[in-house]
Scaffold this active site. Structure first.
Site, PDB file in Angstrom:
ATOM      1  CG  HIS A 166      -0.428   0.157   2.697  1.00 49.04           C
ATOM      2  ND1 HIS A 166       0.383   0.958   3.084  1.00 49.04           N
ATOM      3  CD2 HIS A 166      -0.050  -1.167   3.407  1.00 49.04           C
ATOM      4  CE1 HIS A 166       0.980   0.580   4.232  1.00 49.04           C
ATOM      5  NE2 HIS A 166       0.581  -0.695   4.592  1.00 49.04           N
TER       6      HIS A 166
HETATM    7  P1  TYD Z   1      -1.552  -2.360   7.613  1.00 50.02           P
HETATM    8  O1  TYD Z   1      -1.198  -0.938   7.696  1.00 50.02           O
HETATM    9  O2  TYD Z   1      -2.215  -2.684   6.438  1.00 50.02           O
HETATM   10  O3  TYD Z   1      -0.399  -3.277   7.801  1.00 50.02           O
HETATM   11  P2  TYD Z   1       0.534  -3.967   6.857  1.00 50.02           P
HETATM   12  O4  TYD Z   1       0.856  -2.879   5.961  1.00 50.02           O
HETATM   13  O5  TYD Z   1       1.926  -4.334   7.733  1.00 50.02           O
HETATM   14  O6  TYD Z   1       0.218  -5.223   6.595  1.00 50.02           O
HETATM   15  O7  TYD Z   1      -2.507  -2.701   9.037  1.00 50.02           O
HETATM   16  C1  TYD Z   1      -2.981  -3.960   9.461  1.00 50.02           C
HETATM   17  C2  TYD Z   1      -4.235  -3.779  10.151  1.00 50.02           C
HETATM   18  O8  TYD Z   1      -4.024  -2.964  11.137  1.00 50.02           O
HETATM   19  C3  TYD Z   1      -5.319  -3.088   9.366  1.00 50.02           C
HETATM   20  O9  TYD Z   1      -6.529  -3.430   9.487  1.00 50.02           O
HETATM   21  C4  TYD Z   1      -5.328  -1.584   9.859  1.00 50.02           C
HETATM   22  C5  TYD Z   1      -4.840  -1.891  11.246  1.00 50.02           C
HETATM   23  N1  TYD Z   1      -4.085  -0.639  11.725  1.00 50.02           N
HETATM   24  C6  TYD Z   1      -4.805   0.006  12.677  1.00 50.02           C
HETATM   25  O10 TYD Z   1      -5.888  -0.069  13.118  1.00 50.02           O
HETATM   26  N2  TYD Z   1      -4.035   1.085  13.374  1.00 50.02           N
HETATM   27  C7  TYD Z   1      -2.731   1.385  12.715  1.00 50.02           C
HETATM   28  O11 TYD Z   1      -2.232   2.400  13.366  1.00 50.02           O
HETATM   29  C8  TYD Z   1      -2.208   0.546  11.820  1.00 50.02           C
HETATM   30  C9  TYD Z   1      -0.992   0.697  11.165  1.00 50.02           C
HETATM   31  C10 TYD Z   1      -3.083  -0.394  11.283  1.00 50.02           C
END
Ligand code: TYD
Length: 139
Positions: free
Chosen positions: A51
């Protein structure tokens, strides 16, 4: 692309080990820190991320283990291996990123310029490319 790598300040003591530190708000980072999170217990070989963000700027660092960050600004790509606790990577907005776990127990820490906001995410690669092109057309 030149990834923005910073050397995190480190206080070394031969007998007692190391203490590493950075400060936000223009001291060591070009932004004020509103949020810190960390990703752990990730199986080796896992690729997370996939992303970009519209506004968010982040510092990524790996206090333990080895994690490769794959960056893509829509034109150029780069890879940065975070495998030492004093190496930090600043990831600007509008940067597609993936993170590959390479060593068991690796921890990825993130200091972020904004509070969590799902609407700041671009989670579709084609939408990211369109976003970058649209930004380039803006005056
Ligand atoms: P995401 O940023 O997509 O993680 P990665 O890129 O490592 O796969 O986040 C994973 C999940 O956690 C997504 O459902 C959003 C949630 N999240 C929060 O609720 N708060 C936060 O501060 C972050 C970074 C993620």
């Amino acid at each position: 692309m030149n990834p923005r790598i910073i050397s995190i300040k480190n206080i070394h003591d031969e007998a007692e080990g190391d203490l590493s530190i950075f400060e936000g708000s223009g001291h060591d980072l070009p932004f004020a820190i509103k949020r810190i999170y960390y990703i752990h217990h990730v199986p080796v070989g896992t690729v997370r991320g996939g992303h970009a963000h519209k506004q968010l700027t982040q510092l990524l660092w790996c206090p333990y283990g080895s994690i490769t960050i794959l960056l893509d600004d829509g034109t150029d790509k780069a890879e940065v291996k975070l495998d030492t606790p004093t190496k930090g990577l600043i990831v600007e907005h509008a940067m597609w990123r993936e993170m590959r776990w390479e060593q068991e127990g690796s921890v990825l820490c993130v200091a972020a310029s904004e509070f969590y906001d799902e609407s700041d995410y671009i989670r579709d690669y084609a939408a990211f490319q369109a976003y970058v092109k649209q930004q380039a057309r803006l005056p």
